[in-house]
Design a protein around this motif. Structure first.
Motif, mmCIF file in Angstrom:
data_model
loop_
_atom_site.group_PDB
_atom_site.id
_atom_site.type_symbol
_atom_site.label_atom_id
_atom_site.label_comp_id
_atom_site.label_asym_id
_atom_site.label_seq_id
_atom_site.Cartn_x
_atom_site.Cartn_y
_atom_site.Cartn_z
ATOM 1 N N TYR A 34 0.811 -1.220 0.050
ATOM 2 C CA TYR A 34 -0.138 0.121 -0.063
ATOM 3 C C TYR A 34 0.835 1.272 0.117
ATOM 4 C CZ TYR A 34 -4.206 2.896 1.036
ATOM 5 O OH TYR A 34 -5.222 3.977 1.329
ATOM 6 N N ALA A 35 2.165 1.355 0.756
ATOM 7 C CA ALA A 35 2.879 2.432 0.809
ATOM 8 C C ALA A 35 3.611 2.564 -0.664
ATOM 9 C CB ALA A 35 4.001 2.099 1.838
ATOM 10 N N GLN A 36 3.804 1.548 -1.104
ATOM 11 C CA GLN A 36 4.518 1.685 -2.481
ATOM 12 C C GLN A 36 3.561 2.376 -3.346
ATOM 13 O OE1 GLN A 36 5.788 -2.443 -3.267
ATOM 14 N NE2 GLN A 36 7.369 -2.171 -2.160
ATOM 15 N N LEU A 37 2.236 1.892 -3.496
ATOM 16 C CA LEU A 37 1.098 2.294 -4.336
ATOM 17 C C LEU A 37 1.046 3.954 -4.116
ATOM 18 C CD1 LEU A 37 -1.029 2.191 -6.488
ATOM 19 C CD2 LEU A 37 -2.793 1.507 -4.649
ATOM 20 N N LEU A 38 0.998 4.235 -2.787
ATOM 21 C CA LEU A 38 0.707 5.624 -2.415
ATOM 22 C C LEU A 38 1.923 6.499 -2.801
ATOM 23 C CD1 LEU A 38 -0.577 5.339 1.293
ATOM 24 C CD2 LEU A 38 -2.064 6.051 -0.797
ATOM 25 N N SER A 39 3.272 5.895 -2.852
ATOM 26 C CA SER A 39 4.348 6.711 -3.290
ATOM 27 C C SER A 39 4.305 7.022 -4.701
ATOM 28 C CB SER A 39 5.520 5.601 -2.886
ATOM 29 O OG SER A 39 6.760 6.546 -3.371
ATOM 30 N N ALA A 40 3.731 6.173 -5.554
ATOM 31 C CA ALA A 40 3.583 6.186 -6.984
ATOM 32 C C ALA A 40 2.474 7.211 -7.271
ATOM 33 C CB ALA A 40 3.073 5.074 -7.698
ATOM 34 N N VAL A 41 1.348 7.113 -6.477
ATOM 35 C CA VAL A 41 0.177 8.179 -6.799
ATOM 36 C C VAL A 41 0.863 9.499 -6.276
ATOM 37 C CG1 VAL A 41 -2.141 9.020 -5.822
ATOM 38 C CG2 VAL A 41 -1.477 6.433 -6.165
ATOM 39 N N TYR A 42 1.625 9.546 -5.177
ATOM 40 C CA TYR A 42 2.097 10.967 -4.738
ATOM 41 C C TYR A 42 2.958 11.474 -5.794
ATOM 42 C CZ TYR A 42 4.759 14.339 -1.818
ATOM 43 O OH TYR A 42 5.222 15.515 -1.361
ATOM 44 N N ASP A 43 4.048 10.678 -6.362
ATOM 45 C CA ASP A 43 5.005 11.212 -7.355
ATOM 46 C C ASP A 43 4.242 11.779 -8.576
ATOM 47 O OD1 ASP A 43 7.062 10.718 -5.517
ATOM 48 O OD2 ASP A 43 7.273 8.782 -6.549
ATOM 49 N N ALA A 44 3.252 10.866 -9.024
ATOM 50 C CA ALA A 44 2.589 11.466 -10.373
ATOM 51 C C ALA A 44 1.773 12.650 -9.811
ATOM 52 C CB ALA A 44 1.697 10.196 -10.774
ATOM 53 N N ALA A 45 1.035 12.812 -8.735
ATOM 54 C CA ALA A 45 0.274 13.857 -8.479
ATOM 55 C C ALA A 45 1.292 15.020 -8.373
ATOM 56 C CB ALA A 45 -0.296 13.659 -7.121
ATOM 57 N N MET A 46 2.278 15.261 -7.606
ATOM 58 C CA MET A 46 3.046 16.226 -7.688
ATOM 59 C C MET A 46 3.861 16.505 -8.986
ATOM 60 S SD MET A 46 3.081 17.116 -4.372
ATOM 61 C CE MET A 46 1.261 16.278 -4.395
ATOM 62 N N ALA A 47 3.992 15.668 -10.012
ATOM 63 C CA ALA A 47 4.541 16.071 -11.260
ATOM 64 C C ALA A 47 3.648 16.295 -12.196
ATOM 65 C CB ALA A 47 5.365 14.828 -11.754
ATOM 66 N N GLY A 48 2.253 16.158 -11.889
ATOM 67 C CA GLY A 48 1.060 16.664 -12.655
ATOM 68 C C GLY A 48 0.787 15.447 -13.793
ATOM 69 N N ASP A 49 1.440 14.157 -13.648
ATOM 70 C CA ASP A 49 1.391 13.271 -14.322
ATOM 71 C C ASP A 49 -0.156 12.364 -14.122
ATOM 72 O OD1 ASP A 49 3.611 13.987 -15.498
ATOM 73 O OD2 ASP A 49 4.713 12.396 -14.485
ATOM 74 N N LYS A 50 -0.149 11.425 -14.853
ATOM 75 C CA LYS A 50 -1.706 10.565 -14.658
ATOM 76 C C LYS A 50 -1.251 9.548 -13.488
ATOM 77 C CE LYS A 50 -4.549 7.067 -16.657
ATOM 78 N NZ LYS A 50 -4.916 6.267 -18.005
ATOM 79 N N MET A 51 -2.138 9.556 -12.660
ATOM 80 C CA MET A 51 -1.859 8.652 -11.443
ATOM 81 C C MET A 51 -2.421 7.404 -11.677
ATOM 82 S SD MET A 51 -3.299 11.386 -8.207
ATOM 83 C CE MET A 51 -4.537 12.007 -9.068
ATOM 84 N N PRO A 52 -1.636 6.139 -11.177
ATOM 85 C CA PRO A 52 -2.070 5.095 -11.233
ATOM 86 C C PRO A 52 -3.191 4.429 -10.443
ATOM 87 C CG PRO A 52 -0.164 5.409 -9.545
ATOM 88 C CD PRO A 52 -0.235 6.533 -10.546
ATOM 89 N N ALA A 53 -3.667 5.344 -9.244
ATOM 90 C CA ALA A 53 -4.746 5.214 -8.475
ATOM 91 C C ALA A 53 -5.214 6.690 -7.980
ATOM 92 C CB ALA A 53 -4.918 4.260 -7.535
ATOM 93 N N ARG A 54 -6.514 6.600 -7.645
ATOM 94 C CA ARG A 54 -6.997 7.839 -7.053
ATOM 95 C C ARG A 54 -6.730 8.022 -5.577
ATOM 96 N NH1 ARG A 54 -7.515 12.231 -9.849
ATOM 97 N NH2 ARG A 54 -9.060 13.051 -8.137
ATOM 98 N N PRO A 55 -6.062 8.935 -5.067
ATOM 99 C CA PRO A 55 -6.153 8.842 -3.502
ATOM 100 C C PRO A 55 -7.415 9.113 -2.934
ATOM 101 C CG PRO A 55 -5.500 11.122 -4.225
ATOM 102 C CD PRO A 55 -5.421 10.265 -5.541
ATOM 103 N N ARG A 56 -7.582 8.784 -1.534
ATOM 104 C CA ARG A 56 -8.861 9.001 -0.887
ATOM 105 C C ARG A 56 -9.346 10.481 -1.072
ATOM 106 N NH1 ARG A 56 -8.546 7.945 4.853
ATOM 107 N NH2 ARG A 56 -6.484 8.219 4.801
ATOM 108 N N SER A 57 -10.814 10.486 -1.168
ATOM 109 C CA SER A 57 -11.218 11.879 -1.387
ATOM 110 C C SER A 57 -10.843 12.833 -0.283
ATOM 111 C CB SER A 57 -12.916 11.933 -1.430
ATOM 112 O OG SER A 57 -13.361 11.253 -0.474
#
Length: 398
Positions: free
Chosen positions: A10-33
């Motif tokens: 879960y931490a690895q997935l969140l890290s990928a989501v975070y990196d994409a969000a900060m870079a403005g890229d497409k995220m592999p999953a949506r963070p919780r609302s």
């Protein structure tokens, strides 16, 4: 994270989501609302995801004043007892913050506290969202509900090795936020039930605050009842926040709006007109004024028996007496001698022989003002205007 989830995956997935969000890229999953909304607020506030915002923290005297004014001191022991089991293994720390996200107290094993020190997660530091980004303290304050923030759900990258669960504590009388209780530790210590436990402890603290308020009103009522009976006119007994403990010949109400800096004497109250205010232990006796009535308040400090000093407060309706401690007797005597007032440093010099005990002075004054309420004013510390003070001492034999 749900029960049974692998925290590392879960931490690895969140890290990928975070990196994409900060870079403005497409995220592999949506963070919780909850997290997505927080990230949006934090970005709008201009928080740097790499370092957050620098915070000067609070000096010791400011921290003590915040603690005293937080409304949380009375439930601190309850919060600690309720979460002992979570911090007993030494992997987590307990943190209590005020309504602005300032860390007021923290406890836990020294090794975890040292790790928290490196993040600036120290007493006096600000952990609101607009200071350090998404975190359980700031996000609980903004959302108004219990939250758990795990690993890369934190907005600032240096916090990704942590997990935290926080729940807001509300004033049961008004519903306003008083602060947050939080349990934080290394991300590997995450447990899905922690946030539920923290929320339960916060609700228990609110219940304790409600009981404490009820008991304080009962105590105030026991002092005021005979005075109301003697007066026989329209009057109320209220605490320092205006909550009504007792009333007579006045339309029923639960709270009276008092001036911000109420003091003994006559003043205009919007709902009652001209009133005479007399200080009580923990509150005020409010009498609807009669033109010929007196609103004078007199304090008699009796020092004739050094072993049993007493303080008697007299007003137009009656009087009440308390026995101050030796330290409080010394303070009251000093303030009676200096009606213009004394600063904390001046009082420290008189009481302890040095200027640097101001924290102790402020703590003693806070305790004393809980008993004497509007009789004492601050900045500088002094007897309030409109109070006559008399000191009776032992007369030396000639």
């Amino acid at each position: 994270m749900s029960a049974g989830d692998d925290p590392r995956h879960y931490a690895q997935l969140l890290s990928a989501v975070y990196d994409a969000a900060m870079a403005g890229d497409k995220m592999p999953a949506r963070p919780r609302s909850l997290i997505s909304e927080s990230w949006d607020r934090v970005l709008t506030a201009g928080v740097d995801p790499e370092v957050g915002r620098t915070d000067d923290g609070l000096d010791v005297s400011e921290l003590e004043e915040r603690r005293a004014g937080s409304g949380l001191i009375t439930v601190l022991d309850d919060l600690t007892r309720g979460l002992d089991s979570v911090i007993a293994d030494g992997d987590n720390i307990l943190v209590v913050a005020d309504a602005e996200g300032r860390v007021l107290w923290r406890s836990g094993a020294s090794r975890v506290l040292q790790r928290a020190d490196r993040l600036g997660f120290v007493e006096g530091a600000g952990w609101a969202e607009d200071a350090v980004g998404t975190n359980a303290i700031g996000t609980a304050l903004m959302s108004g509900r219990a939250v758990q923030v795990f690993s890369a759900e934190h907005f600032v990258r240096s916090h990704h090795s942590w997990t935290c669960a926080g729940a807001p504590i509300r004033d049961p009388r008004t519903g306003t936020l008083l602060g947050v209780v939080d349990v934080s530790g290394p991300a590997a210590t995450i447990h899905p039930t922690t946030v539920a436990l923290v929320d339960v402890v916060a609700k228990l603290a609110e219940s304790q605050l409600r009981d404490h308020h009820r008991r304080s009103l009962d105590q105030l009522r026991s002092v005021a009842a005979p005075m109301l009976a003697r007066f026989g006119g329209p009057a109320l007994a209220v605490d320092d926040d205006g909550w009504v403990a007792a009333l007579d010949a006045v339309a029923p109400r639960t709270r009276l709006t008092l001036p911000r800096h109420a003091g003994p004497g006559r003043m205009w109250l919007r709902s009652l007109g001209e009133c005479d205010l007399e200080p009580l232990p923990g509150g005020w006796l409010v009498r609807v004024a009669e033109r010929e009535s007196s609103s004078d308040t007199t304090v008699d400090l009796d020092l004739r028996d050094p072993r049993k000093p007493s303080l008697t407060v007299s007003g137009g309706t009656g009087q009440w007496t308390m026995q101050p401690s030796p330290r409080h007797t010394e303070i009251l005597t000093l303030l009676a001698q200096h009606r213009a007032g004394r600063s904390a440093a001046q009082m420290s010099r008189h009481l302890f022989g040095a200027d640097d005990r101001t924290i102790t002075v402020r703590a003693e004054m806070s305790r004393l003002r809980k008993h004497l309420g509007g009789l004492l004013a601050a900045n500088p510390y002094r007897f309030a205007d409109g109070v006559t003070v008399r000191v009776d001492r032992v007369v030396a034999a000639s």
